[in-house]
Scaffold this motif. Structure first.
Motif, mmCIF file in Angstrom:
data_model
loop_
_atom_site.group_PDB
_atom_site.id
_atom_site.type_symbol
_atom_site.label_atom_id
_atom_site.label_comp_id
_atom_site.label_asym_id
_atom_site.label_seq_id
_atom_site.Cartn_x
_atom_site.Cartn_y
_atom_site.Cartn_z
ATOM 1 N N THR A 73 0.832 -1.208 0.000
ATOM 2 C CA THR A 73 0.000 0.000 0.000
ATOM 3 C C THR A 73 0.864 1.254 0.000
ATOM 4 O OG1 THR A 73 -1.760 -1.149 1.198
ATOM 5 C CG2 THR A 73 -1.785 1.261 1.245
ATOM 6 N N ARG A 74 1.959 1.224 0.780
ATOM 7 C CA ARG A 74 2.870 2.366 0.804
ATOM 8 C C ARG A 74 3.497 2.596 -0.580
ATOM 9 N NH1 ARG A 74 6.241 0.626 4.388
ATOM 10 N NH2 ARG A 74 5.136 1.498 6.192
ATOM 11 N N ALA A 75 3.899 1.506 -1.234
ATOM 12 C CA ALA A 75 4.503 1.619 -2.564
ATOM 13 C C ALA A 75 3.503 2.164 -3.574
ATOM 14 C CB ALA A 75 5.026 0.253 -3.013
ATOM 15 N N MET A 76 2.245 1.723 -3.478
ATOM 16 C CA MET A 76 1.209 2.217 -4.388
ATOM 17 C C MET A 76 0.936 3.696 -4.175
ATOM 18 S SD MET A 76 -1.331 -1.080 -4.066
ATOM 19 C CE MET A 76 -2.768 -0.162 -4.577
ATOM 20 N N LEU A 90 4.320 0.206 -12.287
ATOM 21 C CA LEU A 90 4.657 0.079 -10.865
ATOM 22 C C LEU A 90 5.694 -1.018 -10.654
ATOM 23 C CD1 LEU A 90 4.304 0.708 -7.895
ATOM 24 C CD2 LEU A 90 2.232 -0.681 -7.883
ATOM 25 N N LEU A 91 5.543 -2.155 -11.329
ATOM 26 C CA LEU A 91 6.516 -3.235 -11.199
ATOM 27 C C LEU A 91 7.882 -2.803 -11.733
ATOM 28 C CD1 LEU A 91 4.377 -6.338 -12.236
ATOM 29 C CD2 LEU A 91 5.199 -5.756 -9.951
ATOM 30 N N ALA A 92 7.874 -2.042 -12.826
ATOM 31 C CA ALA A 92 9.143 -1.548 -13.367
ATOM 32 C C ALA A 92 9.807 -0.591 -12.383
ATOM 33 C CB ALA A 92 8.901 -0.850 -14.709
ATOM 34 N N ASP A 93 8.994 0.257 -11.741
ATOM 35 C CA ASP A 93 9.516 1.199 -10.756
ATOM 36 C C ASP A 93 10.103 0.455 -9.554
ATOM 37 O OD1 ASP A 93 9.751 3.973 -9.642
ATOM 38 O OD2 ASP A 93 8.362 3.177 -8.154
ATOM 39 N N ARG A 140 14.439 -0.392 -7.725
ATOM 40 C CA ARG A 140 14.868 -0.140 -6.353
ATOM 41 C C ARG A 140 15.885 -1.194 -5.925
ATOM 42 N NH1 ARG A 140 9.293 1.664 -3.209
ATOM 43 N NH2 ARG A 140 8.549 3.122 -4.804
ATOM 44 N N PRO A 141 16.820 -0.825 -5.072
ATOM 45 C CA PRO A 141 17.875 -1.767 -4.691
ATOM 46 C C PRO A 141 17.397 -2.966 -3.911
ATOM 47 C CG PRO A 141 17.980 0.214 -3.339
ATOM 48 C CD PRO A 141 17.013 0.504 -4.456
#
Length: 208
Positions: free
Chosen positions: A169-172, A195-198, A202-203
């Motif tokens: 939820t935070r990522a969305m 969103l998945l690409a973003d 991330r590391p």
């Protein structure tokens, strides 16, 4: 020929899933749209096609027979193999592919990574008369995504990939803030792919 699978979802990844059928774990390759509808531990039915090569046998799976038909027909174009055909359906809905072919819209087809102008023009030429629009307007394909139409399925997709609900939820929420235009005008599959690409850039992924 394996034309469908019905069983319990064992694993969902970014590009594939494992379905337990009769005690065997069947690995299938699929688009983000198909994978977003799968949930570990739940029953699922997928429509499949097997691509046999000298060195491999790969099973590709789809949520409906319409997507499978487009996937198989795309491979009749010279230079288009199963990987590119799957990439087309990861970027465009089956109906969008049909409409682009019917209208001779090569530009839309160039949105797919790996397909240039000449390749798109060849697709339009070779598929003319083979893929006609169905007239179907499923909400997930044509409706602009608002909170009610994209957040619930995207949250399901992220939790199915191993995120806990709080982190997902935070990522969305962060994605929505940074991509307000896409969220306002895009479809659920488009938002999920972005969103998945973003998250992939991330590391470290949350919830693992």
């Amino acid at each position: 020929m394996i034309s469908s699978l019905a069983g319990v979802v064992q694993h969902v990844g970014l590009n594939s899933a494992v379905i337990e059928v009769g005690g065997f774990g069947m690995l299938v390759q699929a688009t983000p749209q198909t994978l977003s509808g799968l949930h570990v531990g739940q029953q699922a039915t997928l429509y499949t096609t097997m691509v046999v090569r000298e060195e491999s046998m790969t099973l590709f799976a789809f949520a409906d027979t319409g997507a499978r038909e487009v996937f198989e027909t795309l491979q009749s174009v010279s230079g288009i193999g199963p990987r590119i055909a799957l990439a087309v359906l990861a970027v465009l809905t089956p109906e969008e592919v049909r409409v682009a072919i019917a209208q001779g819209d090569a530009k839309t087809l160039t949105k797919v990574p790996g397909i240039g102008t000449k390749g798109a023009q060849r697709m339009v030429l070779e598929l003319a008369g083979k893929l006609a629009p169905t007239g179907e307007t499923a909400d997930a394909q044509v409706a602009a995504a608002d909170e009610s139409s994209w957040k619930a399925p995207v949250l399901d997709a992220l939790t199915g990939l191993g995120w806990n609900e709080k982190d997902a939820t935070r990522a969305m929420d962060a994605f929505e803030t940074d991509n307000s235009e896409l969220v306002a005008t895009g479809t659920m599959p488009q938002i999920l792919r972005a969103l998945l690409a973003d998250l992939g850039r991330r590391p470290q992924r949350a919830g693992r």
